[in-house]
Design an enzyme around this catalytic site. Structure first.
Site, PDB file in Angstrom:
ATOM      1  CE  LYS A  19    -113.094 -14.497 -28.342  1.00  0.00           C
ATOM      2  NZ  LYS A  19    -114.203 -14.503 -29.314  1.00  0.00           N
ATOM      3  NE  ARG A  94    -110.698 -22.388 -30.577  1.00  0.00           N
ATOM      4  CZ  ARG A  94    -110.876 -21.219 -31.170  1.00  0.00           C
ATOM      5  NH1 ARG A  94    -112.062 -20.871 -31.595  1.00  0.00           N
ATOM      6  NH2 ARG A  94    -109.872 -20.392 -31.346  1.00  0.00           N
ATOM      7  NE  ARG A 133    -114.230  -8.342 -41.133  1.00  0.00           N
ATOM      8  CZ  ARG A 133    -113.604  -9.138 -40.272  1.00  0.00           C
ATOM      9  NH1 ARG A 133    -112.338  -9.308 -40.328  1.00  0.00           N
ATOM     10  NH2 ARG A 133    -114.267  -9.776 -39.341  1.00  0.00           N
ATOM     11  NE  ARG A 169    -111.608 -11.448 -45.036  1.00  0.00           N
ATOM     12  CZ  ARG A 169    -111.044 -11.825 -43.902  1.00  0.00           C
ATOM     13  NH1 ARG A 169    -109.766 -12.066 -43.847  1.00  0.00           N
ATOM     14  NH2 ARG A 169    -111.756 -11.959 -42.813  1.00  0.00           N
ATOM     15  NE  ARG A 180    -115.268 -17.127 -37.479  1.00  0.00           N
ATOM     16  CZ  ARG A 180    -114.851 -15.855 -37.487  1.00  0.00           C
ATOM     17  NH1 ARG A 180    -115.106 -15.088 -38.532  1.00  0.00           N
ATOM     18  NH2 ARG A 180    -114.187 -15.368 -36.474  1.00  0.00           N
TER      19      ARG A 180
END
Ligand code: ZN
Length: 226
Positions: A19, A94, A133, A169, A180
Site C-alpha cells: 500500500k 483502520r 526480509r 528483525r 499483524r
C-alpha cells in the site's frame, strides 16, 4: 466528480501488500499528499502537540490510542494547505468506527471518499514477503531471501571488507507477522465490505510486478474519475 473538489483515496490491503509504495507512486502522479497515520503520530509526538501528548498518555500505559484522538489528528492533518487537493490515506481508517467518523468528517465539508483500491495479495504471499526480509547490522542493508538475497559470502556492499552481519528483525518473525495479520483481519478487513457496499471498492491484483500494480491502479482511478 468535480475536478476542483478535493479527492480522497483510501488504500486498503493486508500489511505487506505494498500500500505504502503504491500510495507514494500515486502521490507523484496525482499530486495528492500521501497521508500515513504513522507519520501523523510521529509528528504529533515529536512536536508535543496537545493531541500528541494525549496519545502518549495512552501509549505510556500500554493502551491503544482511542479512535477519537486518531481522528482528530487526521482531521488536523487534512486541514493543512498541502492537502487542499485531497489526500491518499495510508493506514487510516483502520477500523469501522474510524471509517464512519472519516465519512462524517468529509460529509461535513461536502466531500467524500472517491475510491478505495484494495491491493489484494494472499496470506501466503504476505508471509513470504515479510518473513523473508533480512537486515545487516553493519551496512544497514535490507535484503530478502527470495527477491534480493544477502551477499552469498557475507561480504558487505559497504566495501570496507567487513562481513555483513545478517539477522531477522523481531518484526519480521513469523509469529509477529501472523499477529499483524490477525489484527488486520479482526479490525481492518471489515472495511472491505464497508467500502464495497458504498460502491467504492476497486480490487487490484497485488501479486503482480510493482509497475503492473501501479498501472492497474492508474486504470481504476482513471475510470473512477471519468
Ligand atoms: Zn552489510
Amino acid at each position: 466528480m468535480e475536478s476542483n473538489s478535493p479527492i480522497f483515496i483510501v488504500m486498503l490491503g493486508v500489511p505487506g501488500a505494498g500500500k505504502g509504495t503504491q500510495a507514494q507512486r500515486l502521490e507523484e502522479k496525482l499530486g495528492l499528499k500521501q497521508v500515513s497515520t504513522g507519520d501523523i503520530f510521529r509528528d504529533n509526538l515529536r512536536n508535543q502537540t496537545p493531541l500528541g501528548q494525549l496519545a502518549k498518555s495512552y501509549m505510556d500505559k500500554g493502551e491503544l490510542v482511542p479512535d477519537d484522538v486518531t481522528i482528530r489528528m487526521v482531521e488536523e492533518r487534512l486541514s493543512r494547505p498541502d492537502c487542499a487537493k485531497g489526500a491518499i490515506m495510508d493506514g487510516f481508517p483502520r477500523t469501522l468506527a474510524q471509517a464512519d467518523a472519516f465519512d462524517k468528517m468529509l460529509r461535513g465539508k461536502g466531500q467524500k471518499v472517491a475510491l478505495v483500491p484494495l491491493i489484494g495479495v494472499t496470506d501466503d504471499e504476505v508471509m513470504d514477503r515479510l518473513t523473508g526480509r533480512r537486515v545487516c547490522r553493519r551496512c544497514q542493508g535490507v535484503f530478502h531471501l527470495m527477491f534480493n538475497p544477502p551477499p552469498p559470502a557475507g561480504e558487505c556492499p559497504q566495501g570496507d571488507k567487513s562481513l555483513c552481519d545478517i539477522y531477522q528483525r523481531d518484526d519480521d518473525k513469523p509469529e509477529t507477522v501472523r499477529n499483524r495479520l490477525f489484527v488486520y483481519y479482526k479490525q481492518t478487513a471489515p472495511l472491505i465490505g464497508y467500502y464495497f457496499a458504498h460502491g467504492l471498492l476497486a480490487e487490484i491484483n497485488g501479486a503482480q510486478a510493482i509497475d503492473k500494480v501501479t498501472s492497474d491502479l492508474w486504470d481504476v482511478l482513471d475510470k473512477a474519475m471519468a
